[in-house]
Motif scaffolding. Structure first.
Motif: not given
Length: 151
Positions: A28, A32, A47-49, A52, A58-59, A102
């Motif tokens: 990640q 980024n 935006d990881v959350e 999901k 997932a990213p 990721v």
């Protein structure tokens, strides 16, 4: 890593794999950093959350991030001992057939597609770079890289 003594050693290898890179982790932090460098902060990447619950679970890495790893893959796949420099001349037929979640491990295989001697003792060649993801069912990137190497 495969090692070739001279640029001309590649000429008879048209149609063959000339090297395969080591595995490279794509985390990640790298995603980024690429987003910051390019201004591409799309949520599926950073935006990881939210990612999901997105289409990939997932990213995922930017396609152009995967493509930008070409020098790193090349560095661990093959080298030409008696070559002072190489330059990127361009790309053909770039495709991203599968996403890169990721924390994937990636590696690239290089197949020599063409070889053309240059007047100054160098050569221009086209190399198909196929990037695979460990555990993936199809390539994540396929590109034809046009390179010039000089003695």
């Amino acid at each position: 890593m495969k090692t070739y003594e001279n640029i001309a050693d590649l000429q008879p290898l048209v149609g063959e794999v000339i090297g395969t890179s080591e595995w490279l982790a794509l985390d990640q932090a790298r995603i980024n950093t690429f987003a910051d460098a390019t201004g591409d902060h799309q949520w599926i990447h950073v935006d990881v959350e939210r990612a999901k619950n997105g289409p990939f679970g997932a990213p995922i890495a930017h396609g152009f991030l995967t493509l930008s790893l070409l020098p790193a893959f090349t560095h661990s796949a093959y080298r030409i001992r008696n070559s002072s420099t190489g330059v990127n001349y361009g790309l053909d037929k770039v495709r991203f057939p599968a996403p890169v979640p990721v924390d994937s491990l990636l590696r690239a295989q290089f197949k020599l597609m063409s070889y053309e001697a240059l007047e100054n003792g160098g050569a221009q060649f086209k190399v198909e770079m196929m990037v695979e993801r460990q555990g993936g069912s199809k390539p994540v990137c396929i590109a034809e890289s046009i390179l010039r190497r000089f003695p």
